[in-house]
Design an enzyme around this catalytic site. Sequence first.
Site, mmCIF file in Angstrom:
data_model
loop_
_atom_site.group_PDB
_atom_site.id
_atom_site.type_symbol
_atom_site.label_atom_id
_atom_site.label_comp_id
_atom_site.label_asym_id
_atom_site.label_seq_id
_atom_site.Cartn_x
_atom_site.Cartn_y
_atom_site.Cartn_z
ATOM 1 N N HIS A 79 0.837 -1.204 0.000
ATOM 2 C CA HIS A 79 0.000 0.000 0.000
ATOM 3 C C HIS A 79 0.876 1.261 0.000
ATOM 4 O O HIS A 79 0.610 2.215 -0.736
ATOM 5 C CB HIS A 79 -0.911 -0.023 1.229
ATOM 6 C CG HIS A 79 -1.811 1.149 1.362
ATOM 7 N ND1 HIS A 79 -2.810 1.440 0.464
ATOM 8 C CD2 HIS A 79 -1.864 2.124 2.310
ATOM 9 C CE1 HIS A 79 -3.443 2.531 0.852
ATOM 10 N NE2 HIS A 79 -2.883 2.974 1.956
ATOM 11 N N GLN A 81 3.949 1.551 -1.128
ATOM 12 C CA GLN A 81 4.589 1.678 -2.441
ATOM 13 C C GLN A 81 3.594 2.203 -3.479
ATOM 14 O O GLN A 81 3.956 3.013 -4.337
ATOM 15 C CB GLN A 81 5.173 0.337 -2.877
ATOM 16 C CG GLN A 81 6.319 -0.137 -2.007
ATOM 17 C CD GLN A 81 7.466 0.849 -1.961
ATOM 18 O OE1 GLN A 81 7.935 1.342 -2.968
ATOM 19 N NE2 GLN A 81 7.914 1.170 -0.757
ATOM 20 N N HIS A 83 1.096 4.203 -2.856
ATOM 21 C CA HIS A 83 0.959 5.640 -2.569
ATOM 22 C C HIS A 83 2.097 6.428 -3.204
ATOM 23 O O HIS A 83 1.871 7.457 -3.839
ATOM 24 C CB HIS A 83 0.957 5.894 -1.056
ATOM 25 C CG HIS A 83 -0.394 6.081 -0.479
ATOM 26 N ND1 HIS A 83 -1.119 7.234 -0.614
ATOM 27 C CD2 HIS A 83 -1.166 5.246 0.242
ATOM 28 C CE1 HIS A 83 -2.276 7.107 -0.001
ATOM 29 N NE2 HIS A 83 -2.328 5.899 0.521
#
Length: 108
Positions: A79, A81, A83
Amino acid sequence: MSEQENMELIIFNIINYGGTAKSLSYEALAAAEKGDYDEADRLLKEADQNLIESHKVQTSLISKEAAGEKSEVSLLMVHAQDHLMTAIEAKSLIECMISMHKKMDALK
């Protein structure tokens, strides 16, 4: 602080910096849409600083792994990464959009 708690803190830093960079990029686009290019440029520079900080955190994890210190790949890490990568892509596209706004305004 446990190793798990430390890893979660690192992951949340990636999420925080990436999310802030993306938000600042969209704020820059809104400023450009109003013709405030100085503010748009300022916001993009601030977004860059957040991306740099996020990259520092990410690079420290990569360096540790390269040195043999493996870390567990969790859904939270994936998650984080996501973002970061979407923040980088959004900023890139928004910079192009702001450039187009500048060109259109110059034609008026």
